[in-house]
Design an enzyme around this catalytic site. Structure first.
Site, mmCIF file in Angstrom:
data_model
loop_
_atom_site.group_PDB
_atom_site.id
_atom_site.type_symbol
_atom_site.label_atom_id
_atom_site.label_comp_id
_atom_site.label_asym_id
_atom_site.label_seq_id
_atom_site.Cartn_x
_atom_site.Cartn_y
_atom_site.Cartn_z
ATOM 1 C CD GLU A 1 -2.646 0.810 2.693
ATOM 2 O OE1 GLU A 1 -3.499 -0.087 2.753
ATOM 3 O OE2 GLU A 1 -2.386 1.556 3.644
ATOM 4 C CB ILE B 1 -3.627 -2.165 19.233
ATOM 5 C CG1 ILE B 1 -3.389 -0.846 18.504
ATOM 6 C CG2 ILE B 1 -3.906 -1.949 20.713
ATOM 7 C CD1 ILE B 1 -4.538 0.107 18.509
ATOM 8 C CE LYS C 1 0.420 4.322 25.662
ATOM 9 N NZ LYS C 1 1.017 5.210 24.694
ATOM 10 C CG ASN D 1 -3.236 5.325 13.476
ATOM 11 O OD1 ASN D 1 -3.234 6.409 14.044
ATOM 12 N ND2 ASN D 1 -2.193 4.531 13.479
HETATM 13 N N1 COA Z 1 -2.624 -0.970 24.255
HETATM 14 C C1 COA Z 1 -2.576 0.371 24.314
HETATM 15 N N2 COA Z 1 -1.759 1.114 23.529
HETATM 16 C C2 COA Z 1 -0.948 0.448 22.687
HETATM 17 C C3 COA Z 1 -0.925 -0.939 22.614
HETATM 18 C C4 COA Z 1 -1.812 -1.658 23.436
HETATM 19 N N3 COA Z 1 -1.878 -2.978 23.399
HETATM 20 N N4 COA Z 1 -0.005 -1.300 21.685
HETATM 21 C C5 COA Z 1 0.536 -0.172 21.198
HETATM 22 N N5 COA Z 1 -0.032 0.882 21.812
HETATM 23 C C6 COA Z 1 0.269 2.295 21.564
HETATM 24 C C7 COA Z 1 1.745 2.576 21.727
HETATM 25 O O1 COA Z 1 2.058 2.799 23.072
HETATM 26 C C8 COA Z 1 1.885 3.808 20.869
HETATM 27 O O2 COA Z 1 1.354 4.888 21.599
HETATM 28 P P1 COA Z 1 1.994 6.358 21.538
HETATM 29 O O3 COA Z 1 1.734 6.827 20.139
HETATM 30 O O4 COA Z 1 1.231 7.098 22.567
HETATM 31 O O5 COA Z 1 3.444 6.156 21.838
HETATM 32 C C9 COA Z 1 0.942 3.549 19.703
HETATM 33 O O6 COA Z 1 0.006 2.586 20.192
HETATM 34 C C10 COA Z 1 1.620 3.007 18.452
HETATM 35 O O7 COA Z 1 2.311 1.847 18.791
HETATM 36 P P2 COA Z 1 3.732 1.453 18.166
HETATM 37 O O8 COA Z 1 4.270 0.336 19.004
HETATM 38 O O9 COA Z 1 4.559 2.659 17.972
HETATM 39 O O10 COA Z 1 3.349 0.751 16.820
HETATM 40 P P3 COA Z 1 3.204 1.155 15.296
HETATM 41 O O11 COA Z 1 3.734 2.489 14.946
HETATM 42 O O12 COA Z 1 3.746 -0.027 14.613
HETATM 43 O O13 COA Z 1 1.619 1.188 15.133
HETATM 44 C C11 COA Z 1 -0.584 0.394 14.906
HETATM 45 C C12 COA Z 1 0.804 0.135 15.472
HETATM 46 C C13 COA Z 1 -1.457 -0.814 15.182
HETATM 47 C C14 COA Z 1 -1.223 1.617 15.582
HETATM 48 C C15 COA Z 1 -0.451 0.636 13.376
HETATM 49 O O14 COA Z 1 0.208 -0.452 12.798
HETATM 50 C C16 COA Z 1 -1.789 0.823 12.702
HETATM 51 O O15 COA Z 1 -2.355 1.897 12.717
HETATM 52 N N6 COA Z 1 -2.312 -0.262 12.104
HETATM 53 C C17 COA Z 1 -3.604 -0.272 11.462
HETATM 54 C C18 COA Z 1 -3.518 0.103 10.028
HETATM 55 C C19 COA Z 1 -2.629 -0.793 9.234
HETATM 56 O O16 COA Z 1 -2.315 -1.895 9.621
HETATM 57 N N7 COA Z 1 -2.225 -0.297 8.085
HETATM 58 C C20 COA Z 1 -1.342 -1.002 7.201
HETATM 59 C C21 COA Z 1 -2.075 -1.588 6.086
HETATM 60 S S1 COA Z 1 -1.219 -1.462 4.595
#
Ligand code: COA
Length: 503
Positions: free
Chosen positions: A295, A365, A409, A385
């Site tokens: 993507e 998450i 966290k 997101n």
């Molecule tokens: N519970 C609460 N918060 C959580 C968590 C959980 N189990 N796991 C992660 N987080 C929080 C982190 O603490 C971080 O928070 P912050 O921004 O306040 O620091 C935030 O979520 C992002 O986590 P991070 O570990 O930095 O992961 P990431 O940048 O890889 O993002 C997703 C993870 C899930 C948010 C991201 O992959 C996403 O938006 N996915 C959905 C869309 C997608 O998959 N798109 C791709 C398709 S092509």
């Protein structure tokens, strides 16, 4: 660079105006289809001018709001500016803006989180209502009025076709060498008239390098010279490196078993730092002649293209840091041969993902002990997101991988929980779960077999005993033994955290 260099159509050049004048043509209550996908190719000037207008109207007691449809996330100049003035009635299909997120979670903005491949067809089906105005950034306009797409394609084809009125932003900051990189497919149709999409290889070109545009519908053309939002990626940390290592080891194992070819299958890599780290891992790994059907094209993938490990990449948008973008732009003509940007209904199309046998790798998450994955909601109710393309890819992939650090966290949260507090990807669409602790291969396993592997291989040692304890008691006391749960306890981990403690 002047308008005459980039806007070759005299008819469209005659519609040049400033952003304020263009924004004045957008009334309250309309649905606006904006270009933009992960910080690339979004309109830079009109949304800000519109936000100012909305703020003025609201100051005078009027309730000025619009519906905002995009490709995916955009930038502070669009989502941020409009959310700041409370100007958005409903937002779709994906966002990652902090102000926007705050409004949604405060209940002040409606948000429709959709599979990204479905947006265009839902508009065509009439499921989302009428699209009134399109505001689309382009890199240039040809003499006959066709448009050179910008650094993302997203839903622009559909916006231009479906909107009653069109506002174009011609951004001279975008490299003119983008011309020829895009492949806009014009063979889609409504059921029952659909035909197979004739794409059988990642680098097949099945469309046109330009967007068609009815000049009669264009009500304004605005010039900009503003960069995309290019966020830097953090250097892979220990946890990301370990996750990447587990995935690489898994690939090698699959090649040895004959379940993957030596050059793997087309890769899809999700958004975020971990996905980027996996690409960095592949750059050091033993695989060559790789392809990507994905993507967004992040820094890690560009590095793979540069090193020659990646032969070609198909995506709908760039999602690069400023440094990577500068590198790309310096040599865009060369990369153009190996990068194809397509509409998101094609980059994320279930038919094509299934046909090509894509290896999907997405962040999450949390996952529960049975392999249900939550990609979108923190503690079950707060949007992070959106699902983005993760569902498009996960459900249709050859192998669907989800990855996360085992804790969040600072160790207060376990990313492996008894029951996911929200489910985006069911156990049926999740074959591999990876944390820094290890990899759980769930293929062919029943729910109870899955639980043992997920807890053992993926949970953090700090939370593993409590997960095992939950699972064992659920096995004993659950009414049903197919997917054993203690319903009065299943979400207690989340409740404990919300009440101020640790999970
Ligand atoms: N519970 C609460 N918060 C959580 C968590 C959980 N189990 N796991 C992660 N987080 C929080 C982190 O603490 C971080 O928070 P912050 O921004 O306040 O620091 C935030 O979520 C992002 O986590 P991070 O570990 O930095 O992961 P990431 O940048 O890889 O993002 C997703 C993870 C899930 C948010 C991201 O992959 C996403 O938006 N996915 C959905 C869309 C997608 O998959 N798109 C791709 C398709 S092509």
């Amino acid at each position: 660079m002047t308008s005459s260099d980039r806007i070759l159509s005299p008819a469209l050049r005659s519609k040049l105006m400033n952003a304020e004048a263009a924004a004045a043509l957008i009334p309250s209550g309309v649905n606006v289809g904006m270009s933009g996908f992960t910080g690339a190719g979004y309109p830079k000037a009109v949304p800000g001018a519109l936000a100012k207008r909305i703020m003025d109207a609201n100051l005078h007691g009027k309730n000025f709001k619009i519906g905002v449809w995009t490709g995916a996330s955009t930038a502070p100049e669009l989502d941020g500016a409009l959310a700041m003035v409370d100007g958005v009635e409903l937002r779709l299909p994906y966002q990652s803006d902090p102000t926007c997120r705050k409004r949604i979670n405060a209940g002040e903005m409606e948000y429709l989180d959709m599979h990204l491949s479905q947006v265009a067809q839902f508009v065509w089906f009439g499921f989302l209502g009428k699209l009134d105005v399109a505001v689309v950034e382009v890199a240039g306009v040809l003499e006959d009025g066709r448009l050179i797409p910008s650094s993302s394609v997203g839903n622009n084809k559909t916006w231009l076709e479906q909107a009653d009125k069109i506002i174009l932003e011609v951004n001279t900051w975008q490299s003119s060498a983008l011309e020829g990189m895009h492949d806009v497919y014009y063979g889609t149709a409504l059921p029952p008239h659909r035909k197979p999409i004739p794409l059988v290889k990642v680098d097949d070109r099945i469309g046109e390098p330009y967007l068609r545009c009815d000049p009669e519908k264009v009500i304004a053309v605005v010039e900009t010279a503003t960069p995309d939002r290019n966020s830097a990626f953090s250097a892979p940390d220990e946890s990301s490196r370990l996750i990447a290592g587990h995935i690489l080891e898994f690939f090698q194992h699959e090649v040895k078993k004959g379940r993957l070819p030596a050059d793997l299958l087309p890769l899809q890599s999700g958004v975020g730092n971990i996905a980027n780290a996996v690409m960095a891992g592949l750059d050091q790994g033993p695989f060559n002649n790789l392809t990507a059907y994905t993507e967004v094209l992040q820094d890690g993938m560009l590095d793979l293209l540069k090193s020659g490990k990646l032969a070609c990449a198909s995506a709908t948008a760039f999602s690069l840091s400023s440094a990577a973008l500068a590198e790309l732009n310096a040599d865009l003509a060369r990369y153009r041969e190996r990068i194809i940007l397509r509409p998101q209904e094609i980059s994320n199309h279930p038919e094509l993902i299934r046909r090509l046998g894509v290896i999907a790798m997405n962040g999450m998450i949390e996952a529960d002990i049975y392999g249900n994955v939550n990609s979108t909601h923190v503690m079950g109710t707060r949007i992070m997101n959106g699902i983005g393309g993760s569902g498009d890819f996960a459900r249709n992939a050859y192998i669907s991988i989800f990855m996360t650090p085992s804790q969040a966290k600072g160790g207060e949260i376990s990313c492996i929980v008894p029951m996911a507090s929200h489910v985006d990807h069911t156990e049926h669409d999740v074959q591999i779960i990876v944390t820094e602790q290890g990899l759980a291969d769930l293929r062919g396993l029943s729910p109870k077999q899955r639980a043992r592997v997920i807890i053992e291989n993926c949970a953090h040692p700090h939370f593993r005993p409590a997960l095992n304890d939950y699972y064992k008691r659920a096995l004993l006391h659950s009414e049903g033994k197919q997917t054993p749960h203690l319903l009065d306890e299943a979400l207690s981990w989340h409740l404990r955290y919300l009440r101020g403690g640790q999970m």
